[in-house]
Design an enzyme around this catalytic site. Structure first.
Site, PDB file in Angstrom:
ATOM      1  CB  SER A 106      -0.966   0.120   1.253  1.00 10.85           C
ATOM      2  OG  SER A 106      -1.662  -0.920   1.371  1.00 10.85           O
ATOM      3  CG  HIS A 127      -1.832  -0.373  -4.340  1.00 11.94           C
ATOM      4  ND1 HIS A 127      -2.222   0.737  -4.050  1.00 11.94           N
ATOM      5  CD2 HIS A 127      -2.288  -1.092  -3.160  1.00 11.94           C
ATOM      6  CE1 HIS A 127      -2.835   0.892  -2.761  1.00 11.94           C
ATOM      7  NE2 HIS A 127      -2.753  -0.344  -2.347  1.00 11.94           N
ATOM      8  CD  GLU A 139      -2.461   3.871  -6.359  1.00  9.32           C
ATOM      9  OE1 GLU A 139      -2.805   5.135  -6.403  1.00  9.32           O
ATOM     10  OE2 GLU A 139      -2.021   3.277  -5.631  1.00  9.32           O
ATOM     11  CG  ASN A 177      -3.178   3.974   0.105  1.00  7.01           C
ATOM     12  OD1 ASN A 177      -4.397   4.084   0.083  1.00  7.01           O
ATOM     13  ND2 ASN A 177      -2.482   2.902  -0.045  1.00  7.01           N
TER      14      ASN A 177
END
Ligand SMILES: NC(=O)c1ccc[n+]([C@@H]2O[C@H](COP(=O)([O-])OP(=O)(O)OC[C@H]3O[C@@H](n4cnc5c(N)ncnc54)[C@H](O)[C@@H]3O)[C@@H](O)[C@H]2O)c1
Length: 269
Positions: A106, A127, A139, A177
């Site tokens: 992450s 991701h 991603e 994130n």
């Protein structure tokens, strides 16, 4: 996350081998995938023969070497740098020439993880979002070390899975994130200051921003241990006191309340 990613790949027609450390872990994952596919059939979203074929294409193992027939491996173990580094090194030694190695991290530096292997050119980030079965975005993280063919293979895999890929440099938190977790951390600090209750902050961000869930419900879904690890990585990268993890998050993780997966986090399930 591993079960969700396996399900996505199975429905895209891939043969999937899942490696767990224990037979129990492997059985749990198969049960999760089977239950989730069964729900799709019950809802009329999937033909039962498609589910059966998908499950036939899923095998599990506790032996890392059994992954060596694959053209792509995605690690999705706990968000811990040491554990991921160790695993990537092992994967590098068993995966065949021409295959690529991806991490579902992450926030950890994909470049640092890649440099733990002998062939960093074939390592990148893929991701997925939670739940991987329904979230459309993936991603693809491009560390400076990755070859063009690695990135192309990753993008082709994501497209074959029916997901929308965005290509992103290996910056802390990537896109989502990096933007999302400061907000989640600030929601906890707002609650700690007494501005409003957990339920009211969740209600406010749903009704006021049209978000599908509030910050506390989302933190519980992600997992508080994973969330803390993400916020710690972002804090280490910025060095700013304002990015320090909220105290209640640290406390809950210390007490073993990790969100939905343990039945209690900011909310109780
Ligand atoms: N939870 C999310 O919303 C989310 C979203 C996107 C990406 N991720 C990332 O996915 C990864 C996994 O997250 P999660 O939420 O599924 O965590 P989790 O804690 O729910 O599951 C981690 C699993 O990894 C296993 N594990 C730990 N070390 C291992 C090892 N060395 N070898 C094999 N298995 C090992 C654990 O037994 C556990 O089953 C993390 O890198 C996380 O950052 C999580």
């Amino acid at each position: 996350m591993a079960a969700g990613i396996a399900e996505v790949a199975l429905l895209a027609g891939f043969e999937v081998v899942v490696r767990s450390r224990t037979e129990r872990g492997a059985a749990d994952l198969v049960a999760q995938v089977s239950k989730s596919l069964g729900k799709r059939v019950e809802r009329g979203k999937l033909e039962s023969h498609v589910r059966d074929t998908a499950l036939q294409h899923l095998t599990t193992t506790t032996t890392l070497e059994d992954l060596s027939r694959g053209s792509i491996v995605i690690e999705s173990v706990v968000e811990d740098y040491e554990q991921k580094m160790l695993l990537l090194r092992q994967l590098d030694s068993v995966m065949p020439v021409g295959s690529i190695i991806a991490t579902n991290t992450s926030t950890l530096s994909v470049s640092d993880l890649a440099l733990a292997t002998l062939q960093p050119d074939r390592v990148c980030g893929i991701h997925f979002f939670n739940p991987a079965t329904t979230m459309p975005l993936v991603e693809v993280i491009r560390p400076a070390t990755a070859s063009q063919s690695t990135i192309e293979a990753a993008l082709a895999f994501v497209a074959a899975c029916g997901k929308d890929a965005v290509l992103v440099r290996d910056d802390p938190g990537f896109i989502v994130n990096a933007l999302l977790f400061p907000y989640l951390n600030n929601a906890i600090k707002m609650m700690e200051r007494g501005t409003a209750s957990i339920d009211d902050i969740d209600t406010a961000m749903k009704g006021g921003c049209n978000f599908p869930m509030g910050p506390f419900a989302l933190l519980d879904l992600v997992g508080l241990d994973t969330s803390l690890s993400i916020i710690e990585t972002l804090h280490a990268a910025s060095g700013k006191d304002a990015d320090r993890p909220a105290e209640s998050l640290v406390r809950l993780v210390g007490e073993g309340h990790l969100g939905r997966k343990t039945g209690r986090g900011f909310h109780t399930y």
